[in-house]
Design an enzyme around this catalytic site. Structure first.
Site: not given
Lengths: 308, 308, 308
Positions: B54-55, B83, B104, B132
């Site tokens: 959604r974000t 890696k 995120r 957030h």
């Protein structure tokens, strides 16, 4: 006059010295000037049969900076190959969706096969252990930009020279430019014989040594590579080698180095290069990474024929 | 004069009341007017080290509505971190590919570290359990839009107030606006003490209760949160709590509520809010979700300096 | 006058003969003319709850060829559904981020549910075993283009006619065009009874046979389908059938075929069609795949109302 229109970019070996210089020149223009819009309406298909975030994103950024569009995938699991389709069929179909294909594949030769199957330009973004030519153009561009020239330089290659494909390709490319080469590695990770023989044929002057201290005062460029743990049968062996080839600010402080030495690394690094090096004037590896965008802009625009 | 050019958006706590009001005002303009093209030639890197569809999609939509381009990834497995590359290296490299980073990450503090590592604006799209901030701007915008004002409202927070970071951030932000707050939760899911102490310092009037019926007639806004099964050691405990904090049309019909009450929810919901509620005049949670686009448009355009 | 503005594309059965001809006509224009820019500022949400690279990429290419933008996902694992959100909630939220939804889902009926939940057009890109209408439009377009007409043709359907949804939908659509149909399959993979009864109702002339040699001299079009191993309980059974329905240049050389016969296949193929066939004049399946772009351009532009 040089034109790369419709040319596939599969291996650095396919390029003449003049073509390489031409691409470096266009890359410089791309870095200085805003060319947004010259690829408007063009579509790049980014086909990543194995993940490589950095390479994928830099091609995407290059295409979008020029106003083009990108479609593609970055994960084998979501492609039709799970249904057993051949690579040849896949690319022949996708050819109809785009103007140019960038291919990353786990199999050597996949790019050449793709180029032979379709009628649009194909750029190899790494196939198996063999070629990754756009990385070599980025390396050459960074050398030229950081030293002001690309002819007659002394270049040290440090680390895993046995498996490091970026080092192999760069050595071949620099053979055009009268470079002196120093291959610095543990005996178990030396440059493969084939490559050395090829360099001899090209009359390149080179020397193999075990330690950077033997040659540090001669180098204009030090090209580091990642030493991958997976390459060693014995963890003990890895730990030994890793310690010897680790660069840091204090290691550099103790070496006798030439004025203006620049250190490159294709990144990602793990621990072969300490963060203390980042703020020294040697470090150009982040600029090198950033040059991925203008160099790939130059390649895309050239083979799509909007720059001649 | 307020300018957010080049500002990082890491925590709602970094914003003054004036800056918040400014962003809400720009968000309103973005919702009303078509500004396609103002971010033409700009590239957003959407770096999702953990998935949040959604974000991610709402940032992409916001950028593209304004004519900008998006690159990025939404899956840790396809990044170089496999890696062993550090987050710092990753973002310093990607900085060269884009004009702004949206991050995120599963680790608290990842956004601040990123902002400290690069010279372009960074927007936190959620890092670990902490912040957030763009969700909080969306919540504030929805409150202001649905009530016509944002000052002097009575706000109920319902559900999991212990772990619900959206509730924590919203409470802090509303402290600027003379809100009366009601924290409605089972005793085991109360607001953490730190937050309550901070609200006391800010002289916010608040009250903790066990049941919505105790305060429903006072509320202008009811902010619901998801009660996550994972938070409970005992399934039996979860089942008990879940039943008590479930909203539906018939639950609302039996409550004594203030005229014009609006219900928000950051979504996704599971079963704490019944679909029968969707067609009532209380429900504004889908509008709230849709406001994600204009609010993020406002944030992107502001920090990229095209709106001042 | 025909307008498809705001129409959902869920099943080929929802389209009249006139509407089908209209879409084929627009598709032809899309293939001939450059319409870049007509969808500028529009956003397509490509919601792939199960992967289908080919379909996803062709929709993306179509949208971007017309100047539109694409957001979306191609992997269930990265969506909110893992948190238990309903499809209805997901699409109602995403509706706020875009102008049109393309949905691929593993459940039959998911597209209809989506269309009923949102106020923007929805295109079904395959849901469960039932419908995949845009593939049928591509098939019809390829037939019309390769034969110069679509009325009064003799069509053979070869392979798995029991489970092959593309064959089912195409047969229904061709019922509008006075086609003679030949269903060529092993007895265990015959067309389902329901479909045959429906064709009888529509007064379509058809015949079921076991082998292509019985009817090859009558066919204008041979529509092949993939025979999936998973459909057989016994590997031995699969091996037997697979050998009998495998096409190659030498198989074709031995058949008595009508002048101008064209072979279609929705692809991917596994081994039911040999590569030796690719260079014959029968083969139009790669053109068929490439037609996915102009046909989807026509559909997108029509339902978005920019072409009427």
């Amino acid at each position: 006059m040089i034109s790369l229109k419709d040319k596939d970019i599969i291996s650095i070996l396919d390029f003449t010295k003049e073509e390489i210089l031409y691409i470096l020149e266009i890359s410089g223009k791309m870095e200085k000037e805003d060319r947004h819009g010259i690829l408007s309406g063009k579509i790049l298909a980014n086909l990543f049969f194995e993940p490589s975030t950095r390479t994928r994103l830099s091609f995407e950024a290059a295409m979008k900076r020029l106003g083009g569009e990108v479609i593609g995938f970055d994960d084998l699991g979501t492609t039709s190959t799970v249904k057993g389709e051949s690579l040849r069929d896949s690319v022949k179909i996708i050819e109809g969706y785009c103007d140019i294909i960038v291919l990353r594949h786990f199999l050597e030769g996949a790019s050449r096969l793709t180029a032979d199957s379709v009628n649009i330009p194909v750029i190899n973004a790494g196939d198996g252990a063999s070629q990754h030519p756009t990385q070599t153009f980025v390396d050459l561009y960074t050398i030229q930009k950081s030293k002001g020239e690309i002819e007659n330089l002394s270049i040290g290659f440090l680390g895993d020279l046995k498996y490091g494909r970026t080092a192999h390709s760069l050595a071949y490319a620099l053979a055009h430019f009268n470079a002196d080469m120093y291959f610095i590695s543990p005996p178990s990770l030396r440059m493969p014989k084939d490559y050395l023989e090829e360099l001899e044929l090209k009359k390149v002057s080179f020397q193999e040594v075990n330690s950077i201290s033997e040659v540090s005062d001669k180098l204009d460029i030090l090209y580091c590579t990642r030493i991958q743990k997976e390459r060693f049968a014995e963890p003990v062996e890895y730990e030994k080698v890793r310690g010897l080839y680790k660069l840091s600010k204090s290691v550099m402080d103790e070496l006798n180095v030439k004025d203006g030495l620049k250190i490159l690394h294709p990144l990602p690094r793990v621990d072969e290069m300490d963060e203390s090096l980042d703020s020294t004037e040697y470090a150009v590896y982040f600029q090198q990474a950033h040059s991925g965008v203008p160099v790939r802009e130059a390649l895309l625009a050239s083979v799509l024929g909007v720059i001649q």
